[in-house]
Design a protein around this motif. Structure first.
Motif, PDB file in Angstrom:
ATOM      1  N   ALA A 200      24.926 -12.595  -4.876  1.00 29.15           N
ATOM      2  CA  ALA A 200      25.673 -11.789  -3.911  1.00 29.15           C
ATOM      3  C   ALA A 200      24.930 -11.783  -2.579  1.00 29.15           C
ATOM      4  O   ALA A 200      23.701 -11.744  -2.550  1.00 29.15           O
ATOM      5  CB  ALA A 200      25.879 -10.364  -4.418  1.00 29.15           C
ATOM      6  N   VAL A 213      30.043  -7.406   0.892  1.00 23.79           N
ATOM      7  CA  VAL A 213      29.394  -8.264  -0.094  1.00 23.79           C
ATOM      8  C   VAL A 213      30.245  -9.500  -0.359  1.00 23.79           C
ATOM      9  O   VAL A 213      31.465  -9.401  -0.570  1.00 23.79           O
ATOM     10  CB  VAL A 213      29.167  -7.508  -1.424  1.00 23.79           C
ATOM     11  N   LEU A 215      30.449 -12.417  -3.085  1.00 25.08           N
ATOM     12  CA  LEU A 215      29.960 -12.778  -4.405  1.00 25.08           C
ATOM     13  C   LEU A 215      29.864 -14.294  -4.561  1.00 25.08           C
ATOM     14  O   LEU A 215      30.460 -15.056  -3.801  1.00 25.08           O
ATOM     15  CB  LEU A 215      30.875 -12.196  -5.479  1.00 25.08           C
ATOM     16  N   ILE A 232      27.466  -2.644  -6.838  1.00 24.32           N
ATOM     17  CA  ILE A 232      28.499  -3.562  -6.355  1.00 24.32           C
ATOM     18  C   ILE A 232      29.818  -3.212  -7.029  1.00 24.32           C
ATOM     19  O   ILE A 232      29.869  -3.030  -8.254  1.00 24.32           O
ATOM     20  CB  ILE A 232      28.146  -5.030  -6.663  1.00 24.32           C
TER      21      ILE A 232
END
Length: 249
Positions: A200, A213, A215, A232
């Motif tokens: 991430a 974020v 991924l 997260i």
């Protein structure tokens, strides 16, 4: 009294996350292939092939790059065609290098056609089968260096912890262990010890301790700090989100 603490971060395996050409979205071609007296149509041929394999071909002039490439030049791979001809055969080398000038792949092609233009183009075509289609991951350049930090010699409880600490810190959710590596004041990553790309990537928002974020699978979501843990919100197939908590080890 002060003492000097030297933190050595060994990042040889993380200096550039890309391991293969297909990890990239953008490929830059030079305005001129230096080992050739003329282009012989090689630039156009390579451009067409790369586009057919879902790469975005950008010029060597970075001012003409799209904003995504300008923001992170390490998302761009540099391609070059080298004249490697011998006495009887026309030969080429197609080389791909990353933002740290590290060679990612070198592909040889050869042709028995003696005419320069036709021979070089035929040799170049022989390399195409070795170029895999693009399946890009976000690339982050990490300078592998020794960082020296001077801190006051006082009880540890008086030394504040900070999310901008540049040393690598381990976190785990009980299933996987990850390292938190601070890239700059506004960005850090979580990466596994044997991974070629970040699990991430966190980018700061206007609100403290809340991050955008990205991924590893390309999904975008939110993350935040909570009681010293990294949380997260993982997107689910039904449109909901699950809370993944990574605790400091």
């Amino acid at each position: 009294m002060k003492k000097t603490a030297i933190f050595i971060l060994t990042l040889s395996s993380l200096a550039a996350f890309a391991q293969k050409v297909s990890d990239y979205k953008y490929i830059s071609l030079p305005t001129k292939f230096e080992t050739f007296k003329e282009d012989f149509g090689l630039g156009e041929l390579l451009t067409k092939t790369l586009r057919s394999k879902n790469y975005i071909v950008v010029p060597s002039d970075k001012l003409q790059w799209p904003s995504e490439a300008k923001d992170n030049p390490c998302n761009v791979l540099m391609a070059d065609i080298i004249n490697d001809s011998g006495f009887l055969r026309n030969k080429v080398l197609v080389k791909f290098k990353d933002c740290n000038d590290k060679e990612i792949q070198s592909i040889k092609g050869a042709s028995n056609i003696k005419e320069y233009k036709e021979g070089y183009q035929d040799a170049l075509k022989q390399t195409y089968v070795s170029i895999s289609p693009a399946k890009p991951v976000n690339q982050i350049s990490i300078p592998a260096k020794i960082q020296e930090t001077t801190v006051s010699a006082q009880p540890e409880k008086n030394v504040p912890s900070s999310s901008s600490d540049n040393s690598a810190v381990r976190f785990s959710n009980g299933k996987i262990d990850l390292q938190k590596i601070q890239m700059d004041n506004s960005q850090f990553i979580l990466v596994g010890p044997n991974s070629s790309s970040p699990f991430a990537t966190f980018k700061a928002t206007t609100k403290n301790d809340i991050f955008r974020v990205k991924l590893q699978n390309g999904d975008s979501t939110l993350g935040y700090f909570e009681n010293g843990n990294i949380v997260i919100e993982i997107p689910q197939s039904n449109g909901e989100y699950s809370k993944e908590v990574f605790s400091k080890k």
